[in-house]
Design a protein around this motif. Sequence first.
Motif, PDB file in Angstrom:
ATOM      1  N   ASP A  48       1.050  -1.231   0.219  1.00  0.00           N
ATOM      2  CA  ASP A  48      -0.096   0.559   0.042  1.00  0.00           C
ATOM      3  C   ASP A  48       0.714   1.465  -0.251  1.00  0.00           C
ATOM      4  N   LYS A  49       1.255   1.473   0.720  1.00  0.00           N
ATOM      5  CA  LYS A  49       2.508   2.366   0.898  1.00  0.00           C
ATOM      6  C   LYS A  49       3.671   2.743  -0.501  1.00  0.00           C
ATOM      7  N   LEU A  50       3.759   1.631  -1.363  1.00  0.00           N
ATOM      8  CA  LEU A  50       4.818   1.680  -2.336  1.00  0.00           C
ATOM      9  C   LEU A  50       3.881   2.226  -3.031  1.00  0.00           C
ATOM     10  N   ASN A  72       4.157  -4.006 -13.176  1.00  0.00           N
ATOM     11  CA  ASN A  72       4.651  -4.955 -11.724  1.00  0.00           C
ATOM     12  C   ASN A  72       4.706  -3.667 -10.827  1.00  0.00           C
ATOM     13  N   ALA A  73       5.807  -1.777 -11.236  1.00  0.00           N
ATOM     14  CA  ALA A  73       6.502  -1.941 -10.880  1.00  0.00           C
ATOM     15  C   ALA A  73       5.365  -1.229  -9.427  1.00  0.00           C
ATOM     16  N   ARG A  74       4.664  -0.562  -8.839  1.00  0.00           N
ATOM     17  CA  ARG A  74       3.894  -0.354  -8.822  1.00  0.00           C
ATOM     18  C   ARG A  74       3.725  -0.965  -7.099  1.00  0.00           C
ATOM     19  N   LYS A  75       2.873  -2.345  -8.056  1.00  0.00           N
ATOM     20  CA  LYS A  75       3.133  -3.502  -6.869  1.00  0.00           C
ATOM     21  C   LYS A  75       3.956  -4.574  -6.394  1.00  0.00           C
ATOM     22  N   LEU A  76       5.336  -4.184  -7.193  1.00  0.00           N
ATOM     23  CA  LEU A  76       6.539  -4.851  -7.170  1.00  0.00           C
ATOM     24  C   LEU A  76       5.884  -6.107  -6.926  1.00  0.00           C
ATOM     25  N   THR A  77       5.678  -7.296  -8.255  1.00  0.00           N
ATOM     26  CA  THR A  77       5.427  -8.645  -8.702  1.00  0.00           C
ATOM     27  C   THR A  77       6.636  -9.186  -8.999  1.00  0.00           C
ATOM     28  N   ILE A 138      17.628  -3.229  -1.745  1.00  0.00           N
ATOM     29  CA  ILE A 138      18.491  -2.290  -0.242  1.00  0.00           C
ATOM     30  C   ILE A 138      17.647  -0.904  -0.128  1.00  0.00           C
ATOM     31  N   GLY A 139      17.279  -0.093  -1.865  1.00  0.00           N
ATOM     32  CA  GLY A 139      16.963   1.304  -1.823  1.00  0.00           C
ATOM     33  C   GLY A 139      14.915   0.854  -0.997  1.00  0.00           C
ATOM     34  N   LEU A 140      14.819  -0.147  -1.006  1.00  0.00           N
ATOM     35  CA  LEU A 140      13.588  -0.104  -0.363  1.00  0.00           C
ATOM     36  C   LEU A 140      13.888  -0.832   1.211  1.00  0.00           C
ATOM     37  N   GLN A 141      14.449  -1.130   1.393  1.00  0.00           N
ATOM     38  CA  GLN A 141      14.999  -0.836   2.175  1.00  0.00           C
ATOM     39  C   GLN A 141      15.333   0.114   3.640  1.00  0.00           C
ATOM     40  N   ASN A 142      16.343   0.968   2.567  1.00  0.00           N
ATOM     41  CA  ASN A 142      16.797   2.365   2.993  1.00  0.00           C
ATOM     42  C   ASN A 142      15.421   3.353   2.924  1.00  0.00           C
ATOM     43  N   GLN A 143      13.924   3.138   2.459  1.00  0.00           N
ATOM     44  CA  GLN A 143      13.062   4.141   2.191  1.00  0.00           C
ATOM     45  C   GLN A 143      12.134   3.280   3.125  1.00  0.00           C
ATOM     46  N   ASP A 144      11.951   2.347   3.660  1.00  0.00           N
ATOM     47  CA  ASP A 144      10.980   1.938   4.826  1.00  0.00           C
ATOM     48  C   ASP A 144       9.614   1.693   3.898  1.00  0.00           C
ATOM     49  N   PHE A 145      10.504   0.639   3.100  1.00  0.00           N
ATOM     50  CA  PHE A 145       9.161  -0.099   2.419  1.00  0.00           C
ATOM     51  C   PHE A 145       9.160  -1.053   3.029  1.00  0.00           C
TER      52      PHE A 145
END
Length: 467
Positions: A48-50, A72-77, A138-145
């Motif tokens: 949801d946050k992504l 697919n990117a917005r849901k990171l499938t 790594i980017g998703l972890q840094n951005q709190d997703f």
Amino acid sequence: MAAVTNLFDKLANIFRVPDLRKRVLFTLGLLAVYRLGSHVPTPGINADKLAQLFERNSGSFLGFIDMFSGGNARKLTVFALGIMPYITSSIILQLLTVVYEPLAKLQKEGELGRRKITQWTRYLTVILGCVQSLFIAIGLQNQDFVINPGKGFIIMTVLTLTTGTAFIMWLGEQITERGIGNGMSLLIFSGIVVGLPRGMRELYQKVETGAWGAGTPLWIAILVAVMVAIVGFIVYVERSERRIPVQYAKRIVGRRVMGGQSTHLPLKVNAGGVMPVIFASSIITLPQMVFAAFKDNRFVGPVLEWLKFGEPLYTLLYALGIIFFAYFYISIVFNPNDVADNMRKHGGFIPGIRPGKRTGDFINAVLTRLTLVGALYLIIISFIPEWMLAGIRLNHLLLIGHWFERLPSWITNGLGVNFYFGGTSLLIVVGVAMDTVQQIEAQLIMRHYDGFTPRSGRIRGRQSWQR
């Protein structure tokens, strides 16, 4: 009513040919599998946050990435990387064939060499998929997703996204070999078409909320009119060609007189189709995807800012990329010297041009000018609608940017509409649709069925074949 009946009758011809019917159904089946995979999320993501992030940036670089990935990117499938790693791998190996002699020799070995290069392309795709998915994790972890960050999440994300990329690559290759049309292009096509209803809903919401002020209905009408005009322009240019007259000398073979006829050598204005646009976009988005995790770095951050969609540097590199790949693609698929040699061997010549090298140089000169026209056409189609949607940051130009600060906001910031209405998406949809229909048409004509073109043109084609 008669026109509609005639159209359905021509569509029914597709299913009257067993081999063509199998190819079409096979293609539709694999596209359905691709769409099913678009609903399988990557584990551990706050979806949801992504999705909210992509909604807020629908008219930016993220919207562009989301369009190419088919949502697919917005849901990171599992298919979030799309076919970009495969396209990038193909570009790298094709470029290496120009500068690396052993690879160039391998390319000239025919089917065996092509299979070897294809195999290396697959390996390189997996490697690029691993690298991209690692930086994305790594980017998703840094951005709190991420719900449960850690090494386990990074390993799982790399495995999931890389496997998804490899599976998409396999789907595209299967469609190309056993289906109808170009598999990779059709996967991008299906992703864009599926997103069109969402884009229409967003336009409707803008009308309801009056997002663009009192002139919202007028802007919607202008946007639709521009889309229709662009589609017509794309169809016109894609069908345009330069015809070089060719004359064949008369030859006596036994008791028969051969040759003596006039024909032409057709050169398409845009011989590369949508491939230069896809290649250029994949190359220019690669650093943004790979280094997104380091956007806070004092060296990487400014470069990523300059490469954002609509920025002058992005626009310049994208335009140069389209021109480069237009010439690069035509140099791979068309060799003027080979055409000139074949023409000479069969007694053909261009009136006023000496056979052999002179003919090859003449064809190359025509092709060079024609390819430049085709590249400029691709640039116009790609940029003008997307400048309307996302704007062009003229006010960010060095030294002279302050001159453009008084421009209206819709010029510098765009209308904030999703990229499904952009020039790139329209070009891909129309171009891929035309290419697929032409392949179906060729299959129907080969089996003496009427295709989608007017009957008068088809009868002439059959009569010339019968003679």
